[in-house]
Design a protein around this motif. Structure first.
Motif, PDB file in Angstrom:
ATOM      1  N   LEU A  10       2.134   0.484   0.481  1.00  5.62           N
ATOM      2  CA  LEU A  10       1.535   1.599  -0.257  1.00  5.62           C
ATOM      3  C   LEU A  10       0.059   1.393  -0.526  1.00  5.62           C
ATOM      4  CD1 LEU A  10       1.716   4.208  -2.019  1.00  5.62           C
ATOM      5  CD2 LEU A  10       2.276   2.680  -3.946  1.00  5.62           C
ATOM      6  N   TYR A  11      -0.323   0.186  -1.006  1.00  2.53           N
ATOM      7  CA  TYR A  11      -1.691  -0.026  -1.469  1.00  2.53           C
ATOM      8  C   TYR A  11      -2.723   0.000  -0.339  1.00  2.53           C
ATOM      9  CZ  TYR A  11       0.303  -1.358  -6.005  1.00  2.53           C
ATOM     10  OH  TYR A  11       0.964  -1.374  -7.209  1.00  2.53           O
ATOM     11  N   ALA A  12      -2.257  -0.033   0.898  1.00  6.81           N
ATOM     12  CA  ALA A  12      -3.179   0.050   2.042  1.00  6.81           C
ATOM     13  C   ALA A  12      -3.247   1.442   2.635  1.00  6.81           C
ATOM     14  CB  ALA A  12      -2.757  -0.940   3.128  1.00  6.81           C
ATOM     15  N   SER A  13      -2.404   2.351   2.201  1.00 11.18           N
ATOM     16  CA  SER A  13      -2.352   3.669   2.839  1.00 11.18           C
ATOM     17  C   SER A  13      -3.596   4.484   2.504  1.00 11.18           C
ATOM     18  CB  SER A  13      -1.099   4.424   2.401  1.00 11.18           C
ATOM     19  OG  SER A  13      -1.229   4.874   1.067  1.00 11.18           O
ATOM     20  N   PRO A  14      -4.124   5.239   3.468  1.00 12.69           N
ATOM     21  CA  PRO A  14      -5.320   6.050   3.219  1.00 12.69           C
ATOM     22  C   PRO A  14      -5.140   7.045   2.085  1.00 12.69           C
ATOM     23  CG  PRO A  14      -4.925   5.854   5.573  1.00 12.69           C
ATOM     24  CD  PRO A  14      -3.722   5.269   4.894  1.00 12.69           C
ATOM     25  N   ALA A  15      -3.961   7.649   1.987  1.00  8.68           N
ATOM     26  CA  ALA A  15      -3.738   8.634   0.928  1.00  8.68           C
ATOM     27  C   ALA A  15      -3.805   7.967  -0.445  1.00  8.68           C
ATOM     28  CB  ALA A  15      -2.389   9.320   1.122  1.00  8.68           C
ATOM     29  N   PHE A  16      -3.175   6.815  -0.588  1.00  8.70           N
ATOM     30  CA  PHE A  16      -3.225   6.105  -1.862  1.00  8.70           C
ATOM     31  C   PHE A  16      -4.655   5.705  -2.192  1.00  8.70           C
ATOM     32  CE2 PHE A  16      -3.563   2.119  -4.141  1.00  8.70           C
ATOM     33  CZ  PHE A  16      -2.832   2.369  -5.284  1.00  8.70           C
ATOM     34  N   ARG A  17      -5.373   5.175  -1.238  1.00  6.69           N
ATOM     35  CA  ARG A  17      -6.731   4.701  -1.514  1.00  6.69           C
ATOM     36  C   ARG A  17      -7.678   5.850  -1.862  1.00  6.69           C
ATOM     37  NH1 ARG A  17      -8.378  -0.840   1.544  1.00  6.69           N
ATOM     38  NH2 ARG A  17      -6.552  -2.031   0.855  1.00  6.69           N
ATOM     39  N   ALA A  18      -7.430   7.020  -1.304  1.00  9.46           N
ATOM     40  CA  ALA A  18      -8.249   8.175  -1.671  1.00  9.46           C
ATOM     41  C   ALA A  18      -8.054   8.521  -3.143  1.00  9.46           C
ATOM     42  CB  ALA A  18      -7.896   9.366  -0.789  1.00  9.46           C
ATOM     43  N   GLY A  19      -6.803   8.475  -3.599  1.00 12.60           N
ATOM     44  CA  GLY A  19      -6.551   8.730  -5.004  1.00 12.60           C
ATOM     45  C   GLY A  19      -7.024   7.594  -5.895  1.00 12.60           C
ATOM     46  N   PHE A  20      -6.829   6.366  -5.454  1.00 16.46           N
ATOM     47  CA  PHE A  20      -7.265   5.189  -6.201  1.00 16.46           C
ATOM     48  C   PHE A  20      -8.770   5.245  -6.466  1.00 16.46           C
ATOM     49  CE2 PHE A  20      -8.742   0.815  -6.535  1.00 16.46           C
ATOM     50  CZ  PHE A  20      -7.808   0.215  -7.376  1.00 16.46           C
ATOM     51  N   ALA A  21      -9.520   5.700  -5.500  1.00  9.33           N
ATOM     52  CA  ALA A  21     -10.980   5.768  -5.640  1.00  9.33           C
ATOM     53  C   ALA A  21     -11.411   6.689  -6.779  1.00  9.33           C
ATOM     54  CB  ALA A  21     -11.602   6.252  -4.330  1.00  9.33           C
ATOM     55  N   ARG A  22     -10.544   7.625  -7.159  1.00 11.20           N
ATOM     56  CA  ARG A  22     -10.885   8.566  -8.215  1.00 11.20           C
ATOM     57  C   ARG A  22     -10.819   7.938  -9.609  1.00 11.20           C
ATOM     58  NH1 ARG A  22     -14.068  10.762  -6.994  1.00 11.20           N
ATOM     59  NH2 ARG A  22     -13.811  12.387  -8.622  1.00 11.20           N
ATOM     60  N   LEU A  23     -10.186   6.785  -9.725  1.00  8.03           N
ATOM     61  CA  LEU A  23     -10.071   6.156 -11.032  1.00  8.03           C
ATOM     62  C   LEU A  23     -11.435   5.865 -11.652  1.00  8.03           C
ATOM     63  CD1 LEU A  23      -7.195   3.597 -10.291  1.00  8.03           C
ATOM     64  CD2 LEU A  23      -7.012   5.720 -11.609  1.00  8.03           C
ATOM     65  N   LYS A  24     -12.383   5.479 -10.827  1.00 15.82           N
ATOM     66  CA  LYS A  24     -13.702   5.106 -11.335  1.00 15.82           C
ATOM     67  C   LYS A  24     -14.353   6.252 -12.087  1.00 15.82           C
ATOM     68  CE  LYS A  24     -18.335   3.639  -9.945  1.00 15.82           C
ATOM     69  NZ  LYS A  24     -19.253   3.365  -8.817  1.00 15.82           N
ATOM     70  N   ASP A  25     -14.327   7.439 -11.522  1.00 16.07           N
ATOM     71  CA  ASP A  25     -15.007   8.566 -12.157  1.00 16.07           C
ATOM     72  C   ASP A  25     -14.338   8.997 -13.451  1.00 16.07           C
ATOM     73  OD1 ASP A  25     -16.919   8.605 -10.209  1.00 16.07           O
ATOM     74  OD2 ASP A  25     -16.097  10.300  -9.105  1.00 16.07           O
ATOM     75  N   HIS A  26     -13.091   8.620 -13.634  1.00 18.44           N
ATOM     76  CA  HIS A  26     -12.395   8.947 -14.880  1.00 18.44           C
ATOM     77  C   HIS A  26     -12.403   7.782 -15.864  1.00 18.44           C
ATOM     78  CE1 HIS A  26     -10.677  12.840 -13.545  1.00 18.44           C
ATOM     79  NE2 HIS A  26     -10.786  12.299 -12.350  1.00 18.44           N
ATOM     80  N   GLY A  27     -13.071   6.687 -15.488  1.00 19.77           N
ATOM     81  CA  GLY A  27     -13.194   5.540 -16.375  1.00 19.77           C
ATOM     82  C   GLY A  27     -11.886   4.813 -16.621  1.00 19.77           C
ATOM     83  N   LEU A  28     -11.037   4.738 -15.583  1.00 17.14           N
ATOM     84  CA  LEU A  28      -9.699   4.178 -15.744  1.00 17.14           C
ATOM     85  C   LEU A  28      -9.523   2.900 -14.937  1.00 17.14           C
ATOM     86  CD1 LEU A  28      -7.665   7.506 -15.453  1.00 17.14           C
ATOM     87  CD2 LEU A  28      -8.324   6.296 -17.555  1.00 17.14           C
TER      88      LEU A  28
END
Length: 332
Positions: free
Chosen positions: A148-166
């Motif tokens: 899961l942690y290597a999948s492109p879809a997961f990483r696209a969502g994971f990248a959004r954590l930064k902008d939400h301060g999470l």
């Protein structure tokens, strides 16, 4: 039901932030504020806690991303009850870690909804990736696919954590530790909190192979610790999946026995990450199959007996409060 022999509380004045517990009300298991406070009030000085997602109280009749927000709404209500001071000095659920499908649609909307529902207490996401090929190993409650942690879809969502301060809580089994290392290297700006010393397995095909598992796990833990954006939770070893077998006993182990069993794993993590990137946790009530809450913290205090006063403050409270930004609590 197994029982624990009562013990004198060690170092009762040591301040603790418990950065990993759950709340739930399932047909055969209830652990809500009353049960939590009975445990946190059992003798140790638990000043604050962090709730971590566990499928509690999802909204009904809405798409999954919205359903997950119901858990945050529920926990924020519990935190508000605790913050009133009517239930004692412990500030339960001062930080909240929720669930979102980072590989799914509408990730930004989901993260924003959690932040709103948390009313200043929401701190991060856990999207569990625990998976193993063996049918004897039950996958995580998120039913993750392999890798899961290597999948492109997961990483696209994971990248959004930064902008939400999470931040991100990672939960996987020890054969998957290199996947967390790859994720940390790809996103050095996002804090990753490794749950339960990396999830060592001791059941199924891993049963009876403690030395081999430990050697593999230690190598991968030391590699992961080289990534400065990763922090480790020191606990979770009371789970049945770890293979110690304590949950099969009529009388559960003492804190001294637990400390002897857990020490190699926890000391390896402290040596690799240091006290500024390590935090003791209860993982309650899951770890309750192996010990009482009071015995668990006695065991952790035994393991840390040789640490300095400053190191103990970090391991038992300050690192958790800093990583989960609890001094920002109640700021919507």
């Amino acid at each position: 039901m197994p029982t624990s022999e009562p013990e004198e509380i060690l170092d009762p004045d040591l301040p603790i932030c418990d950065p990993h517990h759950h709340l739930w009300d399932f047909p055969n298991a209830r652990y809500l504020l009353d049960e939590l406070l009975a445990d946190t009030g059992s003798g140790h000085r638990i000043e604050s806690t962090v709730f971590v997602e566990c499928t509690a109280f999802y909204r009904a009749g809405v798409p999954p991303q919205q359903a997950f927000v119901g858990e945050t709404e529920f926990v924020n209500g519990v935190a508000a009850m605790s913050a009133s001071g009517r239930y004692g000095e412990t500030r339960a659920c001062a930080g909240i870690v929720g669930r979102a499908d980072l590989a799914g649609a509408d990730v930004d909307a989901a993260l924003a909804a959690h932040v709103r529902a948390g009313n200043g207490r929401f701190r991060g996401i856990r999207h569990a990736g625990a998976w193993d090929a063996s049918p004897d190993i039950r996958e995580a409650h998120t039913h993750p696919p392999q890798g899961l942690y290597a999948s492109p879809a997961f990483r696209a969502g994971f990248a959004r954590l930064k902008d939400h301060g999470l931040s991100f809580d990672a939960w996987q089994f020890h054969p998957q530790l290199s996947e967390v290392t790859d994720l940390a290297r790809a996103f050095p700006e996002i804090t990753i909190i490794l749950d339960h010393v990396g999830g060592p397995l001791g059941i199924g095909p891993y049963a009876g192979r403690l030395d081999e598992v430990f050697a593999t796990w230690k190598r991968d833990i030391q590699d992961l610790a080289r990534e400065p954006n990763v922090v480790v939770k020191l606990g979770g070893l009371g789970m049945a999946t770890c293979g110690f077998g304590f949950h099969h006993r009529e009388v559960l182990p003492s804190s001294a026995e637990l400390a002897d069993a857990w020490r190699p794993w926890i000391e390896t993590c402290i040596e690799a990450f240091g006290p500024t990137r390590g935090m003791f946790e209860s993982n309650y009530p899951v770890d309750g199959v192996s010990c009482s809450y009071a015995t668990l913290w006695n065991a952790l205090k035994r393991i840390a007996a040789g640490a300095s006063a400053d190191e103990k403050r970090l391991l038992f409270r300050d690192t958790a409060r800093r990583i989960y930004r609890l001094d920002e609590e109640s700021r919507p």
